[in-house]
Design an enzyme around this catalytic site. Structure first.
Site, PDB file in Angstrom:
ATOM      1  N   SER A   1       0.695  -1.258   0.002  1.00 14.56           N
ATOM      2  CA  SER A   1       0.143   0.011  -0.171  1.00 14.56           C
ATOM      3  C   SER A   1       0.825   1.369  -0.011  1.00 14.56           C
ATOM      4  O   SER A   1       0.476   2.297  -0.621  1.00 14.56           O
ATOM      5  CB  SER A   1      -0.981  -0.137   1.236  1.00 14.56           C
ATOM      6  OG  SER A   1      -1.710  -0.982   1.196  1.00 14.56           O
TER       7      SER A   1
ATOM      8  N   HIS B   1      -8.110  -5.053   3.742  1.00 15.57           N
ATOM      9  CA  HIS B   1      -6.920  -5.150   4.240  1.00 15.57           C
ATOM     10  C   HIS B   1      -6.932  -6.408   5.193  1.00 15.57           C
ATOM     11  O   HIS B   1      -7.984  -6.194   5.848  1.00 15.57           O
ATOM     12  CB  HIS B   1      -6.225  -3.970   4.772  1.00 15.57           C
ATOM     13  CG  HIS B   1      -4.913  -4.153   5.203  1.00 15.57           C
ATOM     14  ND1 HIS B   1      -4.512  -4.655   6.152  1.00 15.57           N
ATOM     15  CD2 HIS B   1      -3.863  -3.422   4.547  1.00 15.57           C
ATOM     16  CE1 HIS B   1      -3.155  -4.624   6.201  1.00 15.57           C
ATOM     17  NE2 HIS B   1      -2.532  -4.016   5.362  1.00 15.57           N
TER      18      HIS B   1
END
Length: 622
Positions: free
Chosen positions: A306, A422
């Site tokens: 990310s 996530h």
């Protein structure tokens, strides 16, 4: 002298026991991730052994000295007990990193490095995620505990019936000679042989297919190789300044002949929404939005984690280092990304991330990039929506986001990063059973985040700013696994959806089949809005005739132009493929199309040199 030989034998037995455990962890690494690798060959085994000897040798030099230092003191039971415990603890700690990567590799597609495990801003994240990882992958923890117990049980001891002997001056000289020779042997093993330079992470490519390099390497080696690196890249001099600019120049000048369009800009970065999730039917809303948008069919991420995505999307800075730009020693370099450019155009700028403040250093990046405001978990206001581990559920945080956008003076530029897809993939209790489970653990949370996105657009449509807004949607990276072989190639691992949606412009609709990546988003937005500016961008506008993408993964640069893909490592091309026809990258054309290899190599070298120079000398802003 017999006692001393027993100490040598003891160290050798302990050393070889560690080697055996490394082989066992590699076997587990392979079988637990079978669909991510090519066939395990004898060459892979030999290469793995080579890197294992290197890591184990470096880690145990101090213990070699402790085992072989001449003197009767080392035969005492207390000395031997402390030595055994220290040997066990230090080696077990590094063995644990191999076990962690059995799972973590699915998310990053690379062995962990020192920078990855010590990145500032990741401490709280790790603490929050460890319980969920243990809950989800409990069997790895159990195997590790079993290995730990077995390791201790098998760790040999010095013969307790050893009799002390007087040591003569001649004995001391001989024993110190043995010690010196043993240290030299370990240093040779540690550096990987007698070659001029010690082996590096990228040398893993010598022992098998490109997709098997992580299998050849071990995590202790990649950590040790990056532990002392203050800098992330080296200055390269493939070309002189004039040649370099003629081949590749990252300076882009936008000089439109039309006035700037003062539209709001909203960039939504979707956690783990790789292409492998789009085609599964997990994202019905995003699928429908694609049909109303300008969709980049061949979209690519610039990284696998990310923190690589944010500077790529918002500042057009690719991830061409082993450490992410945000956590590297260059993180405070002056940059001129979208926040500053829009601020100069009179925009209010903001960045939103529903996780705890400080997560992934996004708050620090927001300051460096020039955002006016940062909104994290601490700034959230609304009904209780904490997921218990990570942050605010996407549905509530996106509603909070819509409300905040409505309060902003127009024009505004804002970006939001979703979090619910996530790990640990938590969705609200009220939605359990509502979304399809899919075939991998992430897919239910992907469907939930897609639903949250739908609810956001339903709210946004009712706001006055909606029709005056350009929405840009991109995944940050692909997710841990795919159900097709093509998902696991060095092309598939980076393919993501990217789309531009302007509700007031019916002409901005269709499918663009050119190669497009995250770093192309910044110049494309500015070009679309007719904003006059000069900038450093390693991407290109969607209006450009160029058709390339460049990304990087642990020592290898990946360059795609038109229908061809080139892999470049260690200053040489290691693969050339027609990725459109040969989707599994099985037919290496490196010796069949030498002209193309030469052409592509020339460009990628210039691209690398331009990037490295501007990073090192702080020239990311004009």
């Amino acid at each position: 002298m017999n006692n001393y030989k027993k100490c040598i034998a003891l160290f050798l037995k302990r050393f070889l026991l560690i080697v055996l455990i490394y082989q066992l962890s590699r076997a587990l690494f392979y079988f637990m991730n079978l669909d991510l690798f090519d066939t395990f060959t004898f060459q892979t085994f030999i290469g793995g052994l080579f890197f294992d000897f290197a890591a184990i040798s470096y880690l145990n030099i101090i213990f070699l000295v402790a085992h072989l230092l001449p003197g009767n003191f080392k035969y005492s039971s207390s000395y031997q007990r402390v030595l055994k415990i220290a040997f066990y603890v230090v080696n077990l700690l590094f063995i644990a990193t191999n076990f962690i990567d059995i799972i973590y590799y699915r998310f990053t597609s690379r062995r962990s490095t020192f920078g990855m495990i010590t990145a500032k801003g990741m401490e709280q994240e790790a603490i929050g995620l460890i319980p969920s990882f243990l809950a989800e992958f409990w069997y790895i923890a159990l195997i590790f505990i079993a290995i730990s117990i077995l390791f201790w049980k098998l760790l040999p001891d010095l013969n307790k019936n050893i009799t002390r002997q007087d040591i003569t001056k001649k004995d001391y000289v001989l024993k110190f000679s043995y010690l010196a020779l043993s240290i030299v042997v370990l240093l040779i093993l540690g550096r990987g042989g007698f070659q001029k330079k010690p082996i590096k992470i990228v040398d893993g490519i010598k022992y098998g297919a490109l997709s098997n390099t992580a299998l050849v390497l071990n995590t202790p080696f990649t950590i040790l190789k990056t532990i002392a690196k203050k800098e992330d890249i080296e200055n390269t001099t493939y070309y002189n300044t004039k040649e370099l600019k003629s081949i590749y120049n990252p300076v882009i000048s936008l000089n439109p002949n039309k006035p700037a369009i003062k539209k709001n800009v909203v960039i939504l970065i979707l956690e783990s929404f790789g292409n492998e999730n789009i085609r599964r039917g997990q994202t019905p809303f995003l699928d429908s939005l694609i049909t109303k948008s300008y969709y980049f069919k061949n979209g690519f991420a610039n990284g696998k984690v990310s923190i690589d995505a944010v500077p790529s999307i918002l500042s057009s800075i690719p991830s061409l280092m082993n450490n992410s730009f945000i956590t590297s020693s260059y993180s405070l370099n002056k940059i001129n990304g979208l926040p500053k450019i829009f601020k100069n155009e009179g925009y209010k700028t903001s960045f939103f991330h529903g996780a705890f403040n400080g997560s992934q250093n996004f708050d620090q990046y927001a300051k460096v990039a020039g955002f006016d405001q940062y909104f994290g978990k601490d700034e959230y206001t609304g009904k209780e929506a904490f997921d218990g581990r990570w942050g605010i559920f996407d549905e509530e945080f996106l509603q909070f986001y819509a409300k905040k956008l409505t309060s902003f003076k127009q024009p505004f530029f804002s970006s939001l990063f979703t979090i619910s897809s996530h790990n640990p993939y938590i969705i609200p209790e009220k939605y359990k059973g509502k979304f399809p489970k899919g075939t991998t653990v992430i897919q239910e949370s992907i469907a939930y985040s897609d639903y949250a996105l739908k609810k956001f657009f339903e709210t946004a449509k009712k706001q006055k700013w909606y029709n005056n807004t350009l929405f840009v949607i991109s995944s940050d990276h692909t997710s841990a696994g795919g159900d097709q072989e093509a998902d696991q190639t060095n092309i598939g691992k980076f393919r993501i959806p990217i789309l531009f949606f302007d509700p007031s412009n019916p002409e901005l609709v269709g499918v663009n089949e050119k190669n497009f990546q995250q770093i192309d988003i910044m110049p494309s937005i500015l070009d679309y809005l007719n904003i006059k500016t000069d900038m450093v961008s390693f991407g290109k506008s969607y209006k450009s005739k160029d058709n390339f993408v460049v990304y990087y993964l642990q020592g290898t640069y990946h360059y795609i132009k038109d229908d061809y893909y080139l892999a470049f490592a260690n200053n040489q091309t290691i693969g050339l493929y027609n990725w459109k026809k040969d989707v599994l990258l099985e037919d290496n054309l490196i010796n069949k199309d030498k002209a193309k290899v030469k052409e592509y190599e020339k460009f990628i070298k210039a691209y690398i040199q331009s990037f490295n120079e501007r990073i090192i000398y702080n020239k990311l802003a004009l």
